[in-house]
Design a protein around this motif. Sequence first.
Motif, PDB file in Angstrom:
ATOM      1  N   ASP A 314      26.809 -14.462 -21.047  1.00 12.77           N
ATOM      2  CA  ASP A 314      27.885 -14.155 -21.990  1.00 12.77           C
ATOM      3  C   ASP A 314      27.737 -12.717 -22.499  1.00 12.77           C
ATOM      4  O   ASP A 314      26.722 -12.370 -23.104  1.00 12.77           O
ATOM      5  CB  ASP A 314      27.806 -15.149 -23.163  1.00 12.77           C
ATOM      6  CG  ASP A 314      28.860 -14.841 -24.217  1.00 12.77           C
ATOM      7  OD1 ASP A 314      30.005 -14.511 -23.832  1.00 12.77           O
ATOM      8  OD2 ASP A 314      28.530 -14.893 -25.416  1.00 12.77           O
ATOM      9  N   LEU A 315      28.769 -11.893 -22.238  1.00 14.05           N
ATOM     10  CA  LEU A 315      28.698 -10.474 -22.609  1.00 14.05           C
ATOM     11  C   LEU A 315      28.580 -10.297 -24.123  1.00 14.05           C
ATOM     12  O   LEU A 315      27.769  -9.502 -24.614  1.00 14.05           O
ATOM     13  CB  LEU A 315      29.942  -9.748 -22.073  1.00 14.05           C
ATOM     14  CG  LEU A 315      30.051  -8.259 -22.398  1.00 14.05           C
ATOM     15  CD1 LEU A 315      28.931  -7.469 -21.752  1.00 14.05           C
ATOM     16  CD2 LEU A 315      31.406  -7.700 -21.932  1.00 14.05           C
ATOM     17  N   ALA A 316      29.364 -11.050 -24.866  1.00 16.59           N
ATOM     18  CA  ALA A 316      29.469 -10.815 -26.314  1.00 16.59           C
ATOM     19  C   ALA A 316      28.151 -11.050 -27.038  1.00 16.59           C
ATOM     20  O   ALA A 316      27.867 -10.392 -28.044  1.00 16.59           O
ATOM     21  CB  ALA A 316      30.566 -11.707 -26.905  1.00 16.59           C
ATOM     22  N   THR A 317      27.318 -11.961 -26.539  1.00 18.18           N
ATOM     23  CA  THR A 317      26.071 -12.283 -27.252  1.00 18.18           C
ATOM     24  C   THR A 317      24.846 -11.654 -26.587  1.00 18.18           C
ATOM     25  O   THR A 317      23.713 -11.941 -26.973  1.00 18.18           O
ATOM     26  CB  THR A 317      25.872 -13.810 -27.332  1.00 18.18           C
ATOM     27  OG1 THR A 317      25.872 -14.337 -25.991  1.00 18.18           O
ATOM     28  CG2 THR A 317      26.969 -14.467 -28.142  1.00 18.18           C
ATOM     29  N   SER A 318      25.068 -10.785 -25.597  1.00 17.44           N
ATOM     30  CA  SER A 318      23.949 -10.140 -24.912  1.00 17.44           C
ATOM     31  C   SER A 318      23.771  -8.710 -25.420  1.00 17.44           C
ATOM     32  O   SER A 318      24.735  -8.078 -25.846  1.00 17.44           O
ATOM     33  CB  SER A 318      24.200 -10.101 -23.398  1.00 17.44           C
ATOM     34  OG  SER A 318      24.401 -11.404 -22.899  1.00 17.44           O
ATOM     35  N   THR A 319      22.542  -8.224 -25.370  1.00 19.17           N
ATOM     36  CA  THR A 319      22.259  -6.835 -25.772  1.00 19.17           C
ATOM     37  C   THR A 319      21.302  -6.201 -24.772  1.00 19.17           C
ATOM     38  O   THR A 319      20.577  -6.894 -24.060  1.00 19.17           O
ATOM     39  CB  THR A 319      21.609  -6.765 -27.169  1.00 19.17           C
ATOM     40  OG1 THR A 319      20.396  -7.530 -27.148  1.00 19.17           O
ATOM     41  CG2 THR A 319      22.533  -7.298 -28.251  1.00 19.17           C
ATOM     42  N   TYR A 320      21.296  -4.870 -24.760  1.00 16.88           N
ATOM     43  CA  TYR A 320      20.396  -4.142 -23.854  1.00 16.88           C
ATOM     44  C   TYR A 320      19.805  -2.962 -24.599  1.00 16.88           C
ATOM     45  O   TYR A 320      20.509  -2.279 -25.343  1.00 16.88           O
ATOM     46  CB  TYR A 320      21.166  -3.621 -22.629  1.00 16.88           C
ATOM     47  CG  TYR A 320      20.260  -3.035 -21.567  1.00 16.88           C
ATOM     48  CD1 TYR A 320      19.505  -3.871 -20.753  1.00 16.88           C
ATOM     49  CD2 TYR A 320      20.134  -1.661 -21.398  1.00 16.88           C
ATOM     50  CE1 TYR A 320      18.663  -3.355 -19.778  1.00 16.88           C
ATOM     51  CE2 TYR A 320      19.293  -1.127 -20.419  1.00 16.88           C
ATOM     52  CZ  TYR A 320      18.560  -1.987 -19.615  1.00 16.88           C
ATOM     53  OH  TYR A 320      17.719  -1.475 -18.659  1.00 16.88           O
ATOM     54  N   ARG A 321      18.491  -2.767 -24.440  1.00 15.42           N
ATOM     55  CA  ARG A 321      17.873  -1.580 -25.035  1.00 15.42           C
ATOM     56  C   ARG A 321      16.676  -1.143 -24.198  1.00 15.42           C
ATOM     57  O   ARG A 321      15.952  -1.978 -23.641  1.00 15.42           O
ATOM     58  CB  ARG A 321      17.458  -1.819 -26.486  1.00 15.42           C
ATOM     59  CG  ARG A 321      16.404  -2.840 -26.656  1.00 15.42           C
ATOM     60  CD  ARG A 321      16.088  -3.154 -28.123  1.00 15.42           C
ATOM     61  NE  ARG A 321      15.314  -4.378 -28.162  1.00 15.42           N
ATOM     62  CZ  ARG A 321      14.021  -4.479 -27.851  1.00 15.42           C
ATOM     63  NH1 ARG A 321      13.338  -3.405 -27.514  1.00 15.42           N
ATOM     64  NH2 ARG A 321      13.389  -5.642 -27.874  1.00 15.42           N
ATOM     65  N   PRO A 322      16.463   0.174 -24.108  1.00 19.19           N
ATOM     66  CA  PRO A 322      15.309   0.681 -23.362  1.00 19.19           C
ATOM     67  C   PRO A 322      14.003   0.184 -23.987  1.00 19.19           C
ATOM     68  O   PRO A 322      13.896   0.122 -25.211  1.00 19.19           O
ATOM     69  CB  PRO A 322      15.415   2.206 -23.521  1.00 19.19           C
ATOM     70  CG  PRO A 322      16.834   2.467 -23.880  1.00 19.19           C
ATOM     71  CD  PRO A 322      17.281   1.271 -24.660  1.00 19.19           C
TER      72      PRO A 322
END
Lengths: 380, 380
Positions: A314-322
């Motif tokens: 699910d895009l809305a509840t996903s996050t990405y960080r280095p």
Amino acid sequence: MAPSPRRFIGARGSRDSLPTPALVIDRDALRSNLTAMRRLLCGTGVSHRPHLKAHKCLEIARLQLESGADGLCAATVGEAEALAALDTSVLLTSVVASDTNIARVVELRARGCDLTLVVDHTETAHRLSDALVARDRAADVLIDIDTGRGRSGCSSVDDARRLAEHVQQLPGLRLAGLQLYAGQLSHMPDPAERERAHAEFRNLVTRHREALADLLPAAPIVTGGSTGSVALDLRDPVLTEVQCGSYALMDVEYLAMPFSADVAVWPFGYALTVQASILSANWDGHAIADAGDKRFASKYGYDPLLTRVPEGIDLATSTYRPVSDEHGRLDVAPGRRPPPGARIECVVPHLDPSINLFDVAHVVSGDELVDVWEIDARGA
Amino acid sequence: MAPSPRRFIGARGSRDSLPTPALVIDRDALRSNLTAMRRLLCGTGVSHRPHLKAHKCLEIARLQLESGADGLCAATVGEAEALAALDTSVLLTSVVASDTNIARVVELRARGCDLTLVVDHTETAHRLSDALVARDRAADVLIDIDTGRGRSGCSSVDDARRLAEHVQQLPGLRLAGLQLYAGQLSHMPDPAERERAHAEFRNLVTRHREALADLLPAAPIVTGGSTGSVALDLRDPVLTEVQCGSYALMDVEYLAMPFSADVAVWPFGYALTVQASILSANWDGHAIADAGDKRFASKYGYDPLLTRVPEGIDLATSTYRPVSDEHGRLDVAPGRRPPPGARIECVVPHLDPSINLFDVAHVVSGDELVDVWEIDARGA
């Protein structure tokens, strides 16, 4: 040594054949941003001289010129050297002071580059003039004014007048106008605060225009402005020219602010993403992909903004960080494991210092790779 | 387009003729660091495979091989592609999972590169094996073990055993050892805390070596380690090979920590600086120079460390920090104004993501430019 991604151009679905981490430019979103800027400027009487520093890419600079830009800005001598290939008017927005770099800009002028320079100190103006005269190629210069940041420029109207009078005596320099770049306005998240700060800035511009009117040419260049202040810069304008660069590609740190006090949504959409591949997926709820600190620069603490996740996530509840130089962490709903090899894409937090982390941009239309552009001035 | 700085090589005082901002490598300090590492390793039985990611420069990699390194590490497929030019043993320390990047490493093997890969998942191991077998070039692989960061690797001894058993059945892969990279040890400022964390790490390494002993070859590769942990990695070693890269050039974030619990001072000194020129000096107590965010990457919040200031300015009480993409602020004693055009130099806060911001490194000895090296894999 690396195989060229050009071999994928035109292949169906080739957006998913890019060697990751990959810089991706959406051609249609870029064109739409150029058109939106042309519409904003239409009828205002304000010229547009986009900043190469935002994207460092000559292909984008060419599109900006085709779309009505009146020349380009360069932040460094190296960027000005790259722009000389375009046979257009170039404004180098930073003072040049070392003998080595003065020799470089004099060489650009000697080769016929239509280069305008800025000065903020009598001594450097003097050395610049001497070096230009020695090659018989005088240059237009603007008096750079400190807009309150203490970063460059004359720090009072009196100093600006004194410097302008001095420049008029120097045979290598032709006084063409003023530069007042108020970078502090770019990223003020509260539009009311931005309006107040912009009103002060307008006063500063007007004071200097008036105080130096007898010294300046009849139609002086008064340049400044950025994507973050353009909504205000174009309302009853005091600048003759704006230097907006980020509008073409956009980033998280602009899109997180409202465009203006009246208009929340920007007329520009994101046109640049970083594509990464999932490498490791041995944990419930998170996976690791191949784009880290060396691919994303942040200025105000924002994380990359996910625009695409693997199927079933699910895009809305996903996050990405280095999480390290070459790795980033994709957090997803508990119990989910994105498949290794799957692609994700993110908008970069801060555009300018991110695009120069890549050799090339992969230009896509939909899911197809349509071109590959060099980031020509990436180290310049 | 930019004039080559090579024209200054060998000229007296040519260090001050560099076009700024310039990356500067002190050749003598670099050599001294390589010698210091050789001394540390001498008699330990531990191999050294430096990481290209620290400097991305093939000239430095060559010097490291000459100085006794047993091959190089690459963090990305692109770095491995660059290293293929050196005809040495290359360990790609990150998992490869997308079909596109698997095709790139298979191509490297097919061209004869002595490439070792890591795996942490049966599915990617399977796809990798299939692709290698199709080109008839099996590859050595290491089982990657999660050292507690959740960043890559098998997350339990049982998973590692299962994967190792699986790898033994795959015709394209030869099981050669283990990778346990504990990046969390690199920058622990308290040496006692580093010792405790390292003891845990040693237990983890030993547990995995013992649990997989019957599956591994007689003399397995057990690789990991960094400049930050090398003092501990070489004491009664459990790794057969360390991957230290930063030691060659060093940075503020390493030099700010003690080397070990017993030894405060590092055996390695800084060998890399950024040279900038003063542009604007219109204020008492501070001036602006031409190296900003786009020239210095920081990871733990440190500022650049000044190593050189203009004549008449006190080094010990001066500081420098980036204030915008291309500008930084030199703070000096009240009442002082450094002259426009004068040079300053700073050590970078964090090495790895800073060196790749430049096209070339200017190699100096004393005040003379002696060579210019490409940052070959800067975008890779």
